[in-house]
Design a protein around this motif. Structure first.
Motif, PDB file in Angstrom:
ATOM      1  N   SER B  17       0.784  -1.065   0.049  1.00 50.72           N
ATOM      2  CA  SER B  17       0.300   0.173   0.433  1.00 50.72           C
ATOM      3  C   SER B  17       0.795   1.323  -0.100  1.00 50.72           C
ATOM      4  O   SER B  17       2.241   1.169   0.339  1.00 50.72           O
ATOM      5  CB  SER B  17      -0.706   0.172   1.020  1.00 50.72           C
ATOM      6  N   LYS B  33      -2.102   2.528   5.434  1.00 48.65           N
ATOM      7  CA  LYS B  33      -3.126   1.653   4.664  1.00 48.65           C
ATOM      8  C   LYS B  33      -3.189   0.549   5.096  1.00 48.65           C
ATOM      9  O   LYS B  33      -3.655  -0.234   4.558  1.00 48.65           O
ATOM     10  CB  LYS B  33      -2.977   1.873   3.450  1.00 48.65           C
ATOM     11  N   GLU B  35      -2.893  -2.733   7.662  1.00 47.35           N
ATOM     12  CA  GLU B  35      -2.942  -3.425   9.263  1.00 47.35           C
ATOM     13  C   GLU B  35      -2.339  -4.528   9.387  1.00 47.35           C
ATOM     14  O   GLU B  35      -2.437  -5.330   8.073  1.00 47.35           O
ATOM     15  CB  GLU B  35      -4.442  -3.373   9.592  1.00 47.35           C
ATOM     16  N   SER B  49      -6.526  -0.751   3.323  1.00 50.59           N
ATOM     17  CA  SER B  49      -7.463   0.123   3.055  1.00 50.59           C
ATOM     18  C   SER B  49      -7.355   1.419   2.326  1.00 50.59           C
ATOM     19  O   SER B  49      -6.538   2.290   1.775  1.00 50.59           O
ATOM     20  CB  SER B  49      -7.349   1.164   4.280  1.00 50.59           C
ATOM     21  N   THR B  56     -12.394   3.838   7.896  1.00 47.96           N
ATOM     22  CA  THR B  56     -11.349   2.763   7.725  1.00 47.96           C
ATOM     23  C   THR B  56     -10.842   2.789   8.762  1.00 47.96           C
ATOM     24  O   THR B  56     -10.233   1.614   9.124  1.00 47.96           O
ATOM     25  CB  THR B  56     -10.211   2.942   6.310  1.00 47.96           C
ATOM     26  N   GLN B  57     -10.562   3.802   9.039  1.00 48.44           N
ATOM     27  CA  GLN B  57      -9.756   4.014  10.620  1.00 48.44           C
ATOM     28  C   GLN B  57      -9.945   2.709  11.428  1.00 48.44           C
ATOM     29  O   GLN B  57     -10.184   2.144  12.325  1.00 48.44           O
ATOM     30  CB  GLN B  57      -8.729   4.947  10.860  1.00 48.44           C
ATOM     31  N   THR B  60     -10.260  -0.542  11.184  1.00 48.92           N
ATOM     32  CA  THR B  60      -9.670  -1.465  11.897  1.00 48.92           C
ATOM     33  C   THR B  60      -9.081  -1.651  12.856  1.00 48.92           C
ATOM     34  O   THR B  60      -8.945  -2.053  14.725  1.00 48.92           O
ATOM     35  CB  THR B  60      -7.927  -1.003  10.975  1.00 48.92           C
ATOM     36  N   LEU B  92     -17.574  -2.526   8.486  1.00 47.76           N
ATOM     37  CA  LEU B  92     -17.809  -1.524   7.297  1.00 47.76           C
ATOM     38  C   LEU B  92     -19.232  -0.771   7.423  1.00 47.76           C
ATOM     39  O   LEU B  92     -19.219   0.264   7.209  1.00 47.76           O
ATOM     40  CB  LEU B  92     -17.122  -2.347   6.004  1.00 47.76           C
ATOM     41  N   GLY B 111     -15.423   2.874   2.298  1.00 48.88           N
ATOM     42  CA  GLY B 111     -13.766   2.871   2.600  1.00 48.88           C
ATOM     43  C   GLY B 111     -14.747   1.260   1.749  1.00 48.88           C
ATOM     44  O   GLY B 111     -15.286   0.864   1.310  1.00 48.88           O
ATOM     45  N   SER B 112     -12.783   0.332   0.771  1.00 49.21           N
ATOM     46  CA  SER B 112     -13.345  -0.581   0.564  1.00 49.21           C
ATOM     47  C   SER B 112     -11.772  -1.332   0.992  1.00 49.21           C
ATOM     48  O   SER B 112     -11.012  -0.082   1.366  1.00 49.21           O
ATOM     49  CB  SER B 112     -12.805  -0.635  -0.516  1.00 49.21           C
ATOM     50  N   PHE B 113     -11.210  -2.690   1.151  1.00 47.17           N
ATOM     51  CA  PHE B 113     -10.168  -3.100   1.328  1.00 47.17           C
ATOM     52  C   PHE B 113      -9.827  -4.321   1.179  1.00 47.17           C
ATOM     53  O   PHE B 113     -10.571  -4.516  -0.319  1.00 47.17           O
ATOM     54  CB  PHE B 113     -10.836  -3.917   3.036  1.00 47.17           C
TER      55      PHE B 113
END
Lengths: 242, 242
Positions: B17, B33, B35, B49, B56-57, B60, B92, B111-113
Motif C-alpha cells: 500500500s 493503510k 494493518e 484500506s 477505514t480507521q 481497523t 464496515l 471505504g474498501s479493503f
C-alpha cells in the motif's frame, strides 16, 4: 468505450482513435471516430470523438454539411484552429441542448472531442473540447491529450514522450499506448485510425487504418511484450527484508 | 488517493500500500493503510484500506480492539480467511451505518479493503471487500486485486504477472506497478508498505517500508525507466502509409 489520442510536436501531429462502440454487452459495433477535413495547401483538421455516439455523430455530420457554406460554423472559413475548436464546442452545445433532456433518462448524452490540425499561417495545434463545449489547448509542456479510456495508455506516454520526439517515434508510442489500453480494457478495439501529419505539409496522406492483423502492429506489440518481459526479468528482485 | 495491491500465488502473497492521504490540496498527510494481524504459527492477516480514512480507521481500530476478546468479530477466532473477510465487511457496514449519513454532506463516507493472509489449515487467500460490505476472492485465474487508483498500475500486471511467478518476481512487479501509478497520479505517494509472505511460513518478517530514497527502489525504477526507453527506441517506427 473509446480511446482517442492526440500528440502535438514541433515536427507535427499524431491523431489516433479506436473503433469500438458499445451500448451494453449486446450492442457492440465498429464505428469511425476519426473525422478528417482538408483544404488543399490550406488546412488539415482532424476531429476525434468520445462519448454518446448519436451526439458526436450529429456534431460532425452538421459540421461537414456546413463546409463551404460560408456560415459562421464553416470549418473552411475558420481563420485559426482556436476558431475551429470554438465552432466544435458551439455545435456540441447546440446538439446537447436539443437532445440532452430526451436522452438523459436512457444514458449519458454528453460527448467530447480532440481537435488537431494546422491552418496556413499557424503552427500545428491541438485542442480538447469538454462536454460543456469549453476547451483547452495542448502545449509543448504537456504535448498529448486523451479522451475516453485514458488511464491505461497514459503511463507509457508519461514515461517516454517528450517534445523533442521525432514524429515517427511519437506514432510508435501512440500505438504502444493503444496496445496497453486494449490489453486492460476490452471495450477499446481495433481497427485504429491514425494520421501522422508533418508540419507545413498540409497533407493527410500518411494515414492508416490498422487492423488487428496488420503486420507492423502485430510485430510491434509482440516485440514490445517480449522486450518488456526480458527487461523485467533482468531487473534484480527486492532484497530480503526484516 | 490511495493505491493498494494484493497478489496471491502458490508461493505466497504480496501485499502493498502507498501512504498518501489527501482531502483537498491543503490537507495532505502520510498515513499507514497497512494493518498487520499475526498469531504465532497460526495466522498472518493483512488488511489494506482505501477510501474515507475516518471510516477505514474506525474499522481497523475496532477490529484490533476485538483481538482475543472471543467475540464474534475477533479475527483471532475466525477459522478461515473467508470468515475474516466477512467480519471486515460486517464492521464496515456498522461504521458506515453509524457515520454515513452525517458524513455524506461533506464527502464520500465509503471505504474498501483488501484482505490477504493465511490461517493454519488453509492455503493463502486474498479477498476484496467492497463499500457495500460484500466481497470477492482472488483465484489463480486472476491472481491480483487492486483498490484505490487502480488503472495506471494495471497494464504491467496484466502483461507480466502470472500464477507461476516466483514470489520475489511478483514483489518486483508490484513495485513497478506502484512506480507507474505514482508517475501518473501525484496523489499516490511514498513510502510503500510491503509484505512478502511465503506460504506456510506464518511469518511476517519479510516486511518493508520503502521510502523514496530506498536504494533498491531508486535503482529499480531507474533501471526500468532506462530499459524501457531503450526498448522503445529499438522498435522500428511505423512504415510510411498512403
Amino acid at each position: 468505450m473509446t480511446y482517442c489520442l492526440g500528440i502535438v510536436l514541433p515536427e507535427g501531429l499524431v491523431m489516433a482513435s479506436d473503433s469500438r462502440s458499445n451500448a451494453g454487452v449486446d450492442q457492440v459495433a465498429l464505428v469511425r471516430k476519426f473525422e478528417l477535413v482538408t483544404q488543399p495547401a490550406n488546412r488539415v483538421i482532424v476531429i476525434l470523438s468520445a462519448g454518446n455516439l448519436a451526439t458526436t455523430q450529429s456534431v460532425t455530420t452538421q459540421l461537414r454539411e456546413n463546409l463551404g457554406s460560408g456560415c459562421v460554423q464553416d470549418l473552411f472559413g475558420a481563420p485559426t484552429l482556436y476558431e475551429v475548436a470554438r465552432i466544435v464546442g458551439d455545435k456540441l452545445r447546440e446538439v446537447t441542448a436539443r437532445d440532452g433532456s430526451s436522452v438523459q433518462p436512457y444514458g449519458d448524452p454528453t460527448g467530447s472531442f480532440l481537435v488537431g490540425g494546422q491552418i496556413m499561417g499557424e503552427s500545428p495545434r491541438l485542442f480538447q473540447i469538454y462536454s460543456a463545449g469549453n476547451f483547452i489547448e495542448a502545449t509543448l509542456r504537456s504535448c498529448f491529450m486523451q479522451i475516453g479510456e485514458t488511464k491505461y495508455g497514459k503511463p507509457i506516454l508519461d514515461r517516454a514522450l517528450n517534445p523533442d520526439c521525432p514524429l515517427d517515434e511519437a506514432a510508435k508510442l501512440a500505438l504502444l499506448s493503444f496496445d496497453a489500453t486494449m490489453r486492460s480494457n476490452l471495450s477499446v478495439g481495433m481497427p485504429i485510425d491514425m494520421l501522422r501529419y508533418r508540419t507545413d505539409s498540409f497533407s493527410a496522406a500518411n494515414m492508416a487504418m490498422l487492423t488487428a492483423e496488420d503486420p507492423y502492429w502485430t510485430s510491434l506489440r509482440a516485440s514490445y511484450s517480449n522486450g518488456l518481459s526480458s527487461l523485467v526479468q533482468s531487473l534484480p528482485p527486492p532484497p530480503i527484508w526484516g
